[in-house]
Design a protein around this motif. Structure first.
Motif, PDB file in Angstrom:
ATOM      1  N   GLN A 170      -2.601  -2.118  -4.606  1.00 54.70           N
ATOM      2  CA  GLN A 170      -2.347  -0.697  -4.814  1.00 54.70           C
ATOM      3  C   GLN A 170      -3.471   0.165  -4.242  1.00 54.70           C
ATOM      4  OE1 GLN A 170       0.628   0.355  -6.406  1.00 54.70           O
ATOM      5  NE2 GLN A 170       1.055  -1.819  -6.030  1.00 54.70           N
ATOM      6  N   ASP A 171      -3.154   1.453  -4.086  1.00 53.55           N
ATOM      7  CA  ASP A 171      -4.137   2.496  -3.722  1.00 53.55           C
ATOM      8  C   ASP A 171      -4.805   2.242  -2.376  1.00 53.55           C
ATOM      9  OD1 ASP A 171      -3.632   3.705  -6.215  1.00 53.55           O
ATOM     10  OD2 ASP A 171      -5.119   2.397  -7.178  1.00 53.55           O
ATOM     11  N   ASP A 172      -4.059   1.633  -1.459  1.00 50.77           N
ATOM     12  CA  ASP A 172      -4.565   1.458  -0.092  1.00 50.77           C
ATOM     13  C   ASP A 172      -3.500   1.981   0.860  1.00 50.77           C
ATOM     14  OD1 ASP A 172      -5.449   0.665   2.403  1.00 50.77           O
ATOM     15  OD2 ASP A 172      -6.216  -1.277   1.699  1.00 50.77           O
TER      16      ASP A 172
END
Length: 567
Positions: free
Chosen positions: A492-494
């Motif tokens: 996540q969060d990439d």
């Protein structure tokens, strides 16, 4: 690891002793057994379930599972013994017995030795009462103010029969053996006759007439399940609404919370027979594929246990016009899990009585059968299954005789020396049933580069079990099982990582098992020769070296978890 518990299978455990024994198993085999309460009874006793699986090969929730319970009826105590016996065979067999080892390495077993702890405690009291199930008063919170209440009057720990000479009595002594009571023939007169009453005390007796009171605890927990539940006027003991009783609700909630349960057995007593669904419909109305599966596993049960298997609808009705609902058949009728009731123990079979109909026999049978049973009592039970008549000064009736068949201790349950023998009939069948459940296995993963930061990811799985992942057609019909569900879990969060094609969650097909659909010489071969396999595919954008987690799950076949590296 502490020492292996050494249970007594010729005795019945009270609640505190049973609790200690279960936790002794959990302490002795911490990698195999976990014990937890799934709820509390009407009187507040824990209802224990032992989860048995090799935790080193995965969590129980990730494996297909088998359920077995016992003692939903208060005095059917051998049912509890059978579940405890299977627990002992599993933990001592793991690592030594190939079938048990594979079972616990690949599947989970949930064991509930006693669903009705309050009623069992009453049955095991120093001065016992043998009620049907729960100790909650139903349908009225009142004690009888008149009539005959069944109980142990003479204090010998048994509830037998009272006989009183009466020219209008329905019974007479047997010419071949005067200890036996046999019915008068139609039109018979001129002999010495007796009136038979259950052992008990009378209230507000007028010296002439009475009736036998129902137990104030009138619930039957095995009429309180959701399937085909009916009110009291149609079905006695069913309770105010489905799962109204905490013992039943505990089991229902547990099973619903564990959709990995694909097959189950409930132990009862007595009749020496295995009962298969359905209880509310004939075989002609069953889904043919399910009926074929039931017959296949039932034949295996007959072979491995020595007990015959019969249809509840066709061969085990208490009355030919009566349909029994609200039972544990709920597991098949609502959920489509395979389910059997085992009625442990038959004194008839022990006495070499053959060719009888299960329920009809209790309504009427030849005196020769009772003579065989009396011989069995004398030779195998020390004369205790049938108690000799003895005088007793009854507090209301005056001089009576008490004796006859000890139905609770030698009919409802086998005598102590035979309890382990009966319990030992079932582990091989249960193990083979559980090993036939579907099981999801990883076939392969595949990563293929489509560009410098674009990848095709594939996950292939198969059902290695004999049964299909849905277990029964009824489960499909009731829409309680999904096809195999694939998921991809990306970091996540990439912003550089994401899905190009394919959904994060994909619902795939239902997976068949390796049970053949037809014989090898059938004219029309199956077209679905790889229906036990499924494949999911995603296109992923991510830098080389990214780790991606993949899962596949099917409610009744378990869960596969793996990871791949994009390179």
């Amino acid at each position: 690891m502490t020492a292996t518990p050494t249970p007594r299978f010729d005795t019945f455990y009270k609640h505190d002793e049973l609790t200690r024994l279960l936790f002794d198993y959990a302490e002795a085999f911490p990698a195999l057994v976990k014990v937890a309460s799934i709820g509390r009874s009407h009187e507040g006793r824990d209802i224990w379930v032992a989860t048995v699986t090799n935790q080193d090969t995965g969590a129980a929730a990730d494996k297909p599972a088998f359920w077995a319970d016992g003692n939903i009826h208060a005095a059917e105590l051998t049912a509890s013994t059978a579940v405890l016996y299977y627990l002992h065979q599993l933990v001592t067999g793991h690592g030594h017995d190939a079938a048990v080892t594979r079972l616990l390495d690949t599947r989970a077993v949930y064991l509930c030795p006693r669903l009705c702890p309050d009623g069992a405690e009453l049955a095991l009291a120093e001065r016992p009462r043998h009620i049907r199930s729960s100790t909650r008063r139903w349908p009225y919170d009142e004690l009888p103010v008149e009539g005959l209440t069944i109980e142990d009057v003479d204090g010998d720990g048994r509830v037998l029969t009272m006989r009183i000479p009466d020219p209008h009595g329905a019974y007479k002594t047997c010419p071949q053996d005067p200890r036996l009571m046999m019915p008068r023939e139609p039109g018979e007169f001129g002999g010495e006759y007796y009136r038979l009453l259950p052992e008990g005390t009378l209230k507000d007796w007028n010296g002439l007439t009475t009736r036998v009171n129902r137990d104030p605890e009138g619930l039957d927990l095995n009429r309180n399940f959701p399937s085909h539940w009916r009110q009291e006027f149609e079905q006695v003991g069913a309770g105010p609404y489905p799962t109204s009783e905490p013992e039943v609700r505990a089991m229902v909630d547990f099973v619903i919370a564990h959709p990995n349960i694909g097959a189950a057995i409930s132990f009862h007593t007595h009749s020496g027979v295995i009962l298969r669904p359905m209880g509310t419909q004939s075989d002609d109305d069953m889904i043919p594929e399910d009926l074929w599966s039931y017959k296949r596993f039932s034949a295996l049960g007959e072979k491995l246990t020595g007990y015959p298997v019969v249809s509840i609808w066709h061969e085990f009705k208490y009355h030919p016009k009566e349909v029994i609902g609200g039972t544990q058949d709920w597991l098949y009728e609502h959920l489509g899990a395979l389910f059997w009731v085992v009625e442990i123990w038959s004194p008839n079979q022990a006495a070499d009585i053959t060719g009888y109909k299960w329920i009809d026999w209790f309504r009427e049978h030849p005196v020769e059968d009772e003579l065989k049973l009396l011989k069995w009592s004398d030779e195998q039970c020390g004369g205790q299954a049938h108690v000799d008549w003895r005088p007793f000064d009854h507090p209301q009736l005056g001089p009576v005789e008490i004796g006859g068949w000890d139905k609770m201790n030698y009919w409802r349950n086998p005598p102590p020396a035979l309890r382990e023998r009966e319990a030992a009939r079932f582990p091989a069948w249960m193990t083979q049933l559980a090993l036939s459940l579907p099981r999801l296995e990883l076939l392969r993963t595949e990563v293929r580069a489509l560009g410098p930061d674009t990848w095709r990811v594939r996950l292939a799985v198969a059902n290695s079990g004999w049964l299909p992942a849905y277990v029964t057609q009824r489960a499909l019909q009731r829409k309680v099982v999904r096809g195999v569900v694939f998921e991809i879990h990306l970091p996540q969060d990439d912003p550089a990582i994401g899905l190009v094609a394919g959904a994060q969650r994909i619902e795939g097909p239902q997976l068949e098992g390796h049970a053949p659909k037809a014989s090898q010489i059938a004219f029309l071969p199956s077209r679905e020769v790889t229906a036990d396999r499924a494949l999911a595919e995603w296109i992923v954008r991510a830098p080389a070296g990214t780790r991606v987690a993949l899962t596949a799950r099917a409610e009744r076949a378990g869960t596969v978890r793996t990871q791949v590296t994009l390179d």
